[in-house]
Design an enzyme around this catalytic site. Sequence first.
Site, short mmCIF file in Angstrom:
data_model
loop_
_atom_site.label_atom_id
_atom_site.label_comp_id
_atom_site.label_asym_id
_atom_site.label_seq_id
_atom_site.Cartn_x
_atom_site.Cartn_y
_atom_site.Cartn_z
N ARG A 27 0.82 -1.22 0.00
CA ARG A 27 0.00 0.00 0.00
C ARG A 27 0.85 1.27 0.00
O ARG A 27 0.34 2.37 -0.23
CB ARG A 27 -0.90 0.02 1.24
CG ARG A 27 -1.86 -1.14 1.32
CD ARG A 27 -2.73 -1.00 2.54
NE ARG A 27 -3.63 0.12 2.39
CZ ARG A 27 -4.84 0.05 1.91
NH1 ARG A 27 -5.34 -1.11 1.57
NH2 ARG A 27 -5.59 1.11 1.79
N GLY A 101 -4.61 9.27 4.10
CA GLY A 101 -5.53 10.27 3.55
C GLY A 101 -4.89 11.63 3.53
O GLY A 101 -3.67 11.77 3.69
N LYS A 485 2.25 -2.03 -17.98
CA LYS A 485 2.96 -3.00 -17.16
C LYS A 485 4.47 -2.72 -17.20
O LYS A 485 5.14 -2.70 -16.18
CB LYS A 485 2.73 -4.44 -17.64
CG LYS A 485 1.41 -5.08 -17.34
CD LYS A 485 1.10 -5.29 -15.89
CE LYS A 485 0.51 -4.14 -15.22
NZ LYS A 485 -0.73 -3.67 -15.12
N GLU A 488 5.41 0.65 -15.42
CA GLU A 488 5.22 0.59 -13.97
C GLU A 488 6.38 -0.09 -13.25
O GLU A 488 6.82 0.37 -12.21
CB GLU A 488 3.95 -0.24 -13.63
CG GLU A 488 2.65 0.50 -13.76
CD GLU A 488 1.46 -0.39 -13.42
OE1 GLU A 488 0.63 0.04 -12.63
OE2 GLU A 488 1.36 -1.52 -13.94
N HIS A 504 1.07 8.77 -37.19
CA HIS A 504 0.79 10.17 -36.84
C HIS A 504 1.66 10.65 -35.67
O HIS A 504 1.25 11.55 -34.94
CB HIS A 504 -0.69 10.33 -36.52
CG HIS A 504 -1.56 9.95 -37.68
ND1 HIS A 504 -1.67 10.71 -38.82
CD2 HIS A 504 -2.32 8.85 -37.89
CE1 HIS A 504 -2.48 10.12 -39.68
NE2 HIS A 504 -2.88 8.97 -39.13
C1 G6P Z 1 -3.18 1.94 -8.82
C2 G6P Z 1 -2.57 0.56 -9.00
C3 G6P Z 1 -2.99 -0.02 -10.34
C4 G6P Z 1 -4.51 -0.03 -10.45
C5 G6P Z 1 -5.11 1.35 -10.20
C6 G6P Z 1 -6.62 1.28 -10.06
O1 G6P Z 1 -2.61 2.82 -9.72
O2 G6P Z 1 -1.16 0.64 -8.92
O3 G6P Z 1 -2.50 -1.34 -10.46
O4 G6P Z 1 -4.87 -0.47 -11.72
O5 G6P Z 1 -4.61 1.89 -8.98
O6 G6P Z 1 -6.90 0.52 -8.92
P1 G6P Z 1 -8.24 -0.25 -8.66
O7 G6P Z 1 -8.02 -0.92 -7.32
O8 G6P Z 1 -9.33 0.76 -8.60
O9 G6P Z 1 -8.43 -1.23 -9.75
#
Ligand code: G6P
Length: 608
Positions: A27, A101, A485, A488, A504
């Site tokens: 997280r 938050g 992918k 990231e 283009h």
């Molecule tokens: C973050 C994660 C992504 C994910 C996105 C949307 O950026 O790193 O892997 O696709 O959030 O997340 P969700 O949980 O809403 O699919």
Amino acid sequence: MCGIVGYVGPKQAKPILMQGLKRLEYRGYDSAGIAMLTDSGLMVAKEAGKIINLEKKLGTDDYNCNHGIAHTRWATHGEPTKLNAHPHTDAQEEIALVHNGIIENYRTIKEFLKRQGFDIKTDTDTEILVHLIRFNYLDDLTEAVRHALNQVEGTYGIAVISSLHPGQIVAARMGSPLVIGNGVGENLVASDVAAMLEHTNKVVYLDDGEIATITADDFSITTVQNVKITHTIEEVSWTLDEIEKSGYDHFMLKEIHEQPTTLRNGYRGRLNWEQGIPILGGLNLQYDELRNIKRLIMTACGTSWHAALVGEYFIEELARIPVEVEYASEFRYRAPIFDENSLMLVISQSGETADTLAAMREASHKGITALGMVNTVGSTIARESDGGVYIHAGPEIGVASTKAFTSQVEILFLFGTLLARMRNLSVTQGQDIINSLIKIPSQVEQILKAEDQIKKIAEQYYKANNFLYLGRGINFPVALEGALKLKEISYIHAEGYPAAEMKHGPIALIDENMPVVVIALKDSVYNKVMSNIAEVRARNGKIIAIATEGDTEIAERVNHVIYIPKTYHLLTPLLSIIPLQLLAYHIAVMRGCSVDQPRNLAKSVTVE
Ligand code: G6P
């Protein structure tokens, strides 16, 4: 985004909190900290960097304490330094707080607190909250938290302990998920259940605007307005095994290899072959309501948004319903046009993404039915939507989403087929689609066997600075997802483009150093894509093609071919994405990148 864990009970708190933090590391992982109530008062330790740094600092001592809170951070306000790491404490070091938050009015509160003589040491928006709690404190920690929260604007999931209240944790939620883990003679609180599964699978999800007072034997919940709330205790079905690496080097690799299983889980019990119709009971919609849908709006972020784009092709082609796919972050601030026959589909792995949640709430305010397509059971989107479908991919821990993507696409196919069967699709056409779908898991198994070949390709290109991904039709969003992918987890700049659009702009980038991944399947646009391949080749670009099994012609025109089995054309994204996931993974490993925890990213983005 940021992970919180708290424990109170008879056991040593430190190992439980540290283990919980590791489970939550996906997280956020730029700094970490812990606060424990010991015989000599609050003990607080923090370190910049990953949790391992905090672990090293704490050493093997358990500090003889059974009450504490801990945090792993994804910085928003203030750099990821030791000073800015959570927990934050009041000047007397009697109250400690961790926070997920953003406190939006922190500047105003900061000025107010300064005028009251409080010394603010950090650059965070969080620190003011602990001082505000202190300012409001008389003799009751929950009341002090309640008063403070009534003065803040923004989002929070918080956990607070105090040496003045041994054996008590006060936790509160507004926009950032928090769940209480109800054990025997012990209780936990965390941002998600992964942190507590070792201890209990009995959980209570807090709702926005709720405050929980938690002790070892009990917990009580009130709203910030002090109204008593009762929640039922729910049981989580995820197992410990699902949140372990189980022998794989990374969660991402494990999750890529889990896809045959997760795809089977996605359709299990949801197919009525006789009728050629998927059964999605959680939608809470009758057949005539499904038939009345005249417009579908899908909203999501990141990989989930790519899944929605794939769904758009499928649903429009089969069900002939206009579909609009919108980034949730854009949708929430637009003035979208709805009518009573519009339906909103909200797609999210975590079910907690702040923008996606806000977009869903916006649709609800406008009276539009919003369905959720979510992986995490009990998440906010799952609970607040009007109905929906769980994708049943199991916990996804790697920050780069893989198995959730294929499961989302699969469930969208089921949903699209259902909508189509309510319209023009015949029973036999429905049965044909189902027949193709149930072959997909074993076809994914077959592609996974090509991993060594993909690894060899990765060896040739892992030092590249740029990659281009091309696809057409329903495989254009797959090109976007393949590029996402790669960027990231390997930090290589990568762009996904519709193959024909390359002329283009991106064609200017092509030279002998540019690897171009082209999804060139034997479908209606095959010849067009072959022309695009010729254009890349004429400029000496290096071509890695994803092609249909049996296509020998393409092998002569590209540098590398990875074959995928034949399937129904609208199901090809479930196969064509697999080699792209593996390619990105192996390139990132070869570049020495932190695959499961890429820099600056977080799994669950609970801030705007
Ligand atoms: C973050 C994660 C992504 C994910 C996105 C949307 O950026 O790193 O892997 O696709 O959030 O997340 P969700 O949980 O809403 O699919």
